[in-house]
Write a protein that holds these residues in place. Structure first.
Motif, PDB file in Angstrom:
ATOM      1  N   LYS A   1       0.823  -1.196   0.000  1.00 28.87           N
ATOM      2  CA  LYS A   1       0.000   0.000   0.000  1.00 28.87           C
ATOM      3  C   LYS A   1       0.862   1.253   0.000  1.00 28.87           C
ATOM      4  CE  LYS A   1      -3.867  -2.240   2.168  1.00 28.87           C
ATOM      5  NZ  LYS A   1      -4.905  -2.139   3.165  1.00 28.87           N
ATOM      6  N   ASN A   2       2.064   1.111  -0.492  1.00 30.04           N
ATOM      7  CA  ASN A   2       2.995   2.231  -0.602  1.00 30.04           C
ATOM      8  C   ASN A   2       3.296   2.874   0.749  1.00 30.04           C
ATOM      9  OD1 ASN A   2       4.752   3.743  -2.128  1.00 30.04           O
ATOM     10  ND2 ASN A   2       3.268   5.380  -2.464  1.00 30.04           N
ATOM     11  N   ARG A   3       3.531   2.036   1.743  1.00 29.32           N
ATOM     12  CA  ARG A   3       3.912   2.484   3.081  1.00 29.32           C
ATOM     13  C   ARG A   3       5.042   1.606   3.589  1.00 29.32           C
ATOM     14  NH1 ARG A   3       1.491   6.509   1.879  1.00 29.32           N
ATOM     15  NH2 ARG A   3      -0.461   7.196   2.783  1.00 29.32           N
ATOM     16  N   VAL A   4       5.809   2.138   4.524  1.00 24.51           N
ATOM     17  CA  VAL A   4       6.874   1.392   5.180  1.00 24.51           C
ATOM     18  C   VAL A   4       6.535   1.326   6.664  1.00 24.51           C
ATOM     19  CG1 VAL A   4       9.326   1.396   5.760  1.00 24.51           C
ATOM     20  CG2 VAL A   4       8.594   2.150   3.500  1.00 24.51           C
ATOM     21  N   TYR A   5       6.669   0.133   7.247  1.00 27.14           N
ATOM     22  CA  TYR A   5       6.378  -0.050   8.665  1.00 27.14           C
ATOM     23  C   TYR A   5       7.661  -0.447   9.376  1.00 27.14           C
ATOM     24  CZ  TYR A   5       1.581   0.133   7.164  1.00 27.14           C
ATOM     25  OH  TYR A   5       0.388   0.559   6.624  1.00 27.14           O
ATOM     26  N   ILE A   6       7.968   0.239  10.473  1.00 25.02           N
ATOM     27  CA  ILE A   6       9.209  -0.001  11.209  1.00 25.02           C
ATOM     28  C   ILE A   6       8.887  -0.117  12.693  1.00 25.02           C
ATOM     29  CG2 ILE A   6      11.460   0.933  11.845  1.00 25.02           C
ATOM     30  CD1 ILE A   6      11.433   2.430   9.177  1.00 25.02           C
ATOM     31  N   GLY A   7       9.295  -1.238  13.294  1.00 25.41           N
ATOM     32  CA  GLY A   7       9.198  -1.412  14.735  1.00 25.41           C
ATOM     33  C   GLY A   7      10.449  -0.846  15.382  1.00 25.41           C
ATOM     34  N   SER A   8      10.318  -0.303  16.585  1.00 27.12           N
ATOM     35  CA  SER A   8      11.421   0.436  17.186  1.00 27.12           C
ATOM     36  C   SER A   8      11.645   0.075  18.650  1.00 27.12           C
ATOM     37  CB  SER A   8      11.115   1.924  17.063  1.00 27.12           C
ATOM     38  OG  SER A   8      12.116   2.691  17.665  1.00 27.12           O
ATOM     39  N   ASP A   9      12.843   0.402  19.131  1.00 27.24           N
ATOM     40  CA  ASP A   9      13.186   0.206  20.541  1.00 27.24           C
ATOM     41  C   ASP A   9      12.427   1.166  21.460  1.00 27.24           C
ATOM     42  OD1 ASP A   9      14.890  -1.946  20.352  1.00 27.24           O
ATOM     43  OD2 ASP A   9      16.718  -0.761  20.400  1.00 27.24           O
ATOM     44  N   ASP A  10      11.773   2.174  20.900  1.00 29.50           N
ATOM     45  CA  ASP A  10      10.972   3.072  21.736  1.00 29.50           C
ATOM     46  C   ASP A  10       9.526   2.574  21.871  1.00 29.50           C
ATOM     47  OD1 ASP A  10       9.854   3.734  19.289  1.00 29.50           O
ATOM     48  OD2 ASP A  10      10.280   5.868  19.429  1.00 29.50           O
ATOM     49  N   SER A  11       9.306   1.305  21.550  1.00 28.35           N
ATOM     50  CA  SER A  11       8.007   0.617  21.707  1.00 28.35           C
ATOM     51  C   SER A  11       6.936   1.114  20.752  1.00 28.35           C
ATOM     52  CB  SER A  11       7.498   0.749  23.154  1.00 28.35           C
ATOM     53  OG  SER A  11       8.461   0.273  24.047  1.00 28.35           O
ATOM     54  N   ARG A  12       7.338   1.622  19.605  1.00 32.25           N
ATOM     55  CA  ARG A  12       6.364   2.101  18.625  1.00 32.25           C
ATOM     56  C   ARG A  12       6.551   1.412  17.280  1.00 32.25           C
ATOM     57  NH1 ARG A  12       5.795   8.649  19.324  1.00 32.25           N
ATOM     58  NH2 ARG A  12       4.848   8.570  21.388  1.00 32.25           N
ATOM     59  N   LEU A  13       5.421   1.196  16.623  1.00 32.37           N
ATOM     60  CA  LEU A  13       5.409   0.767  15.229  1.00 32.37           C
ATOM     61  C   LEU A  13       5.089   2.017  14.419  1.00 32.37           C
ATOM     62  CD1 LEU A  13       5.351  -1.422  12.999  1.00 32.37           C
ATOM     63  CD2 LEU A  13       2.876  -1.544  13.391  1.00 32.37           C
ATOM     64  N   TYR A  14       6.008   2.403  13.536  1.00 32.44           N
ATOM     65  CA  TYR A  14       5.841   3.611  12.743  1.00 32.44           C
ATOM     66  C   TYR A  14       5.377   3.265  11.336  1.00 32.44           C
ATOM     67  CZ  TYR A  14       8.439   6.099  16.344  1.00 32.44           C
ATOM     68  OH  TYR A  14       8.834   6.663  17.536  1.00 32.44           O
ATOM     69  N   GLU A  15       4.443   4.052  10.812  1.00 28.60           N
ATOM     70  CA  GLU A  15       4.018   3.959   9.421  1.00 28.60           C
ATOM     71  C   GLU A  15       4.581   5.178   8.707  1.00 28.60           C
ATOM     72  OE1 GLU A  15      -0.011   3.716   6.681  1.00 28.60           O
ATOM     73  OE2 GLU A  15      -0.200   4.114   8.825  1.00 28.60           O
ATOM     74  N   LEU A  16       5.423   4.942   7.703  1.00 30.54           N
ATOM     75  CA  LEU A  16       6.099   6.027   7.003  1.00 30.54           C
ATOM     76  C   LEU A  16       5.684   6.080   5.536  1.00 30.54           C
ATOM     77  CD1 LEU A  16       9.732   5.416   8.307  1.00 30.54           C
ATOM     78  CD2 LEU A  16       7.980   6.895   9.306  1.00 30.54           C
TER      79      LEU A  16
ATOM     80  N   ARG B   1       9.534  -2.768  23.775  1.00 30.97           N
ATOM     81  CA  ARG B   1      10.160  -2.516  22.471  1.00 30.97           C
ATOM     82  C   ARG B   1       9.857  -3.631  21.468  1.00 30.97           C
ATOM     83  NH1 ARG B   1      15.376  -3.352  25.722  1.00 30.97           N
ATOM     84  NH2 ARG B   1      15.734  -5.554  25.378  1.00 30.97           N
ATOM     85  N   ILE B   2       9.840  -3.256  20.205  1.00 28.28           N
ATOM     86  CA  ILE B   2       9.569  -4.180  19.105  1.00 28.28           C
ATOM     87  C   ILE B   2      10.914  -4.643  18.561  1.00 28.28           C
ATOM     88  CG2 ILE B   2       8.486  -4.427  16.848  1.00 28.28           C
ATOM     89  CD1 ILE B   2       6.615  -2.091  17.753  1.00 28.28           C
ATOM     90  N   THR B   3      11.185  -5.931  18.665  1.00 27.66           N
ATOM     91  CA  THR B   3      12.517  -6.438  18.354  1.00 27.66           C
ATOM     92  C   THR B   3      12.574  -7.340  17.126  1.00 27.66           C
ATOM     93  OG1 THR B   3      12.150  -8.265  19.896  1.00 27.66           O
ATOM     94  CG2 THR B   3      13.298  -6.320  20.746  1.00 27.66           C
ATOM     95  N   ASN B   4      11.426  -7.673  16.544  1.00 27.11           N
ATOM     96  CA  ASN B   4      11.394  -8.546  15.374  1.00 27.11           C
ATOM     97  C   ASN B   4      10.699  -7.841  14.216  1.00 27.11           C
ATOM     98  OD1 ASN B   4      12.558 -10.989  16.525  1.00 27.11           O
ATOM     99  ND2 ASN B   4      10.742 -11.009  17.815  1.00 27.11           N
ATOM    100  N   PRO B   5      10.913  -8.338  12.997  1.00 29.48           N
ATOM    101  CA  PRO B   5      10.244  -7.718  11.846  1.00 29.48           C
ATOM    102  C   PRO B   5       8.724  -7.795  11.971  1.00 29.48           C
ATOM    103  CG  PRO B   5      11.982  -9.208  11.117  1.00 29.48           C
ATOM    104  CD  PRO B   5      11.817  -9.417  12.588  1.00 29.48           C
ATOM    105  N   VAL B   6       8.063  -6.805  11.429  1.00 22.92           N
ATOM    106  CA  VAL B   6       6.602  -6.805  11.342  1.00 22.92           C
ATOM    107  C   VAL B   6       6.223  -7.675  10.150  1.00 22.92           C
ATOM    108  CG1 VAL B   6       4.583  -5.352  10.987  1.00 22.92           C
ATOM    109  CG2 VAL B   6       6.528  -4.497  12.296  1.00 22.92           C
ATOM    110  N   VAL B   7       5.190  -8.494  10.325  1.00 22.82           N
ATOM    111  CA  VAL B   7       4.759  -9.404   9.260  1.00 22.82           C
ATOM    112  C   VAL B   7       3.370  -8.980   8.796  1.00 22.82           C
ATOM    113  CG1 VAL B   7       4.195 -11.793   8.698  1.00 22.82           C
ATOM    114  CG2 VAL B   7       6.106 -11.294  10.226  1.00 22.82           C
ATOM    115  N   TYR B   8       3.201  -8.892   7.476  1.00 23.14           N
ATOM    116  CA  TYR B   8       1.915  -8.545   6.898  1.00 23.14           C
ATOM    117  C   TYR B   8       1.286  -9.794   6.295  1.00 23.14           C
ATOM    118  CZ  TYR B   8      -1.594  -6.417   3.882  1.00 23.14           C
ATOM    119  OH  TYR B   8      -2.762  -6.081   3.266  1.00 23.14           O
ATOM    120  N   ALA B   9       0.011 -10.034   6.597  1.00 26.22           N
ATOM    121  CA  ALA B   9      -0.744 -11.158   6.037  1.00 26.22           C
ATOM    122  C   ALA B   9      -1.765 -10.590   5.051  1.00 26.22           C
ATOM    123  CB  ALA B   9      -1.431 -11.935   7.140  1.00 26.22           C
TER     124      ALA B   9
END
Length: 65
Positions: free
Chosen positions: A1-16, A32-40
């Motif tokens: 969907k033309n977005r990038v999702y990044i999990g971070s050590d500050d406990s946030r999932l960012y949509e860029l 904190r989010i330490t593993n890749p985000v998976v899209y189904a």
């Protein structure tokens, strides 16, 4: 969907927005989010895990909903 999702050590999932790098939205967890985000794509869900072994299932909500 033309977005990038990044999990971070500050406990946030960012949509860029990849064309501007601008943060469009974020989701706050308690650890904190330490593993890749998976899209189904079949369900339209995003799955993420935290350092505390919490599992989150997220779906997008339409703007204004």
């Amino acid at each position: 969907k033309n977005r990038v999702y990044i999990g971070s050590d500050d406990s946030r999932l960012y949509e860029l927005d990849p064309s501007t790098g601008r943060c469009i939205a974020f989701f706050q967890t308690v650890e904190r989010i330490t593993n890749p985000v998976v899209y189904a794509p079949k369900s339209g869900s995003y799955f993420l895990t935290t350092y505390a072994n919490e599992l989150y299932r997220l779906t997008e909500k339409a703007a204004g909903a």
